[in-house]
Enzyme design. Structure first.
Site, PDB file in Angstrom:
ATOM      1  N   ASP A 238       0.824  -1.213   0.000  1.00  0.00           N
ATOM      2  CA  ASP A 238       0.000   0.000   0.000  1.00  0.00           C
ATOM      3  C   ASP A 238       0.855   1.258   0.000  1.00  0.00           C
ATOM      4  OD1 ASP A 238       0.904  -0.730   2.561  1.00  0.00           O
ATOM      5  OD2 ASP A 238      -0.778   0.245   3.578  1.00  0.00           O
TER       6      ASP A 238
ATOM      7  N   ASP B  48      -1.130   7.935   5.158  1.00  0.00           N
ATOM      8  CA  ASP B  48      -2.276   7.085   4.849  1.00  0.00           C
ATOM      9  C   ASP B  48      -2.948   6.700   6.163  1.00  0.00           C
ATOM     10  OD1 ASP B  48      -4.144   5.265   3.977  1.00  0.00           O
ATOM     11  OD2 ASP B  48      -2.769   4.153   2.688  1.00  0.00           O
TER      12      ASP B  48
END
Length: 259
Positions: free
Chosen positions: A109, A129
């Site tokens: 990710d 994030d």
């Protein structure tokens, strides 16, 4: 059409792209106990509800931070779409130079976010994030991924209070107007949200200092993830909230690797 699948610890985000533009998006729970058949039923229902033909899907790419779910997901893709998916991992072309002690340790990710942010902004960057865990990543305009840090996510912090303190309730994550609160729920919300904002500001300031000591310009701060807007409303240190960063990065990686 291209199907993008981003597997997180809490949710699986799916994006359906046509001519590099997102036409549909869905979010389902990450369930380690689901079989490939159960995933197939769920995803085929999403297609049917939106009058979409799964036979029009010509490519699929998966990014995952949950290894134990991949066997079922990959089998679902092969059985339901008759496609061999691209899995983001070692050997995948990204255009990012990973300056980690062991590049294989960097979560998929984080790399996907770095690909999207570099191609969109072309600046020295700090990428945050806000997921189950919150990740802070440092990326130079030359596409060098320098590293970063990982903290417990906001929901983890909230759940820990509820689970470990007998008299404290489970709460909604909302930012109260004041930090001096007059009831338990607001007091918990203030502590979690304002405390998290303070953590974000401190980490970003330290990362900026270290990056500028290495010769970077003052980095732009880009935030993504489900709770990015909530935190961004409470601080000026975040320059841009980009909720589709991960899916856009997956689309870019698919284009680099589709051959």
């Amino acid at each position: 059409m291209i199907l993008l699948i981003d597997v997180g610890n809490t949710n699986i985000v799916l994006g359906l792209y046509k001519e590099k533009e997102q036409i549909h998006g869905w979010r389902i729970s990450t369930d380690l106990n689901k079989t490939s058949d159960e995933f197939s039923i769920q995803i085929m229902q999403l297609f049917a509800q939106n009058n979409l033909n799964p036979k029009e899907v010509k490519g699929i790419i998966i990014s995952s931070v949950v290894p134990n779910i991949m066997h079922s997901l990959e089998n679902m893709v092969r059985k339901s779409f008759k496609i061999e998916p691209i899995i983001v991992g070692p050997g995948t072309k990204t255009g990012i130079n990973i300056r980690y002690d062991n590049p294989k340790e960097v979560g998929a990710d984080r790399i996907v976010n770095a690909v999207a942010a570099h191609n969109k902004y072309k600046k020295d960057l700090i990428i945050i994030d806000f997921g189950t865990a919150t990740t802070f990543c440092s990326l130079t305009k030359e596409a060098n991924y320098l590293g970063g840090c990982i903290t417990p996510g906001i929901r983890i912090s909230s759940d820990a209070l509820f689970e470990k303190a007998a008299k404290l309730p489970r709460i909604e994550l909302e930012k109260p107007k004041h930090i001096i609160c007059k009831n338990t729920v607001s007091s918990m919300q203030a502590g979690i949200i304002y405390g998290y904002i303070g953590q974000v500001e401190y980490i970003v300031k330290r990362m900026k200092k270290e990056m500028m000591e290495l010769g970077c310009d003052e980095p732009m701060v880009v935030a993504t993830g489900g709770l990015s807007s909530l935190i961004a409303k409470g601080t000026r240190i975040i320059d841009k909230v980009d909720p589709n960063l991960t899916l856009e990065g997956l689309m870019m990686i698919y284009e680099k690797n589709k051959e």
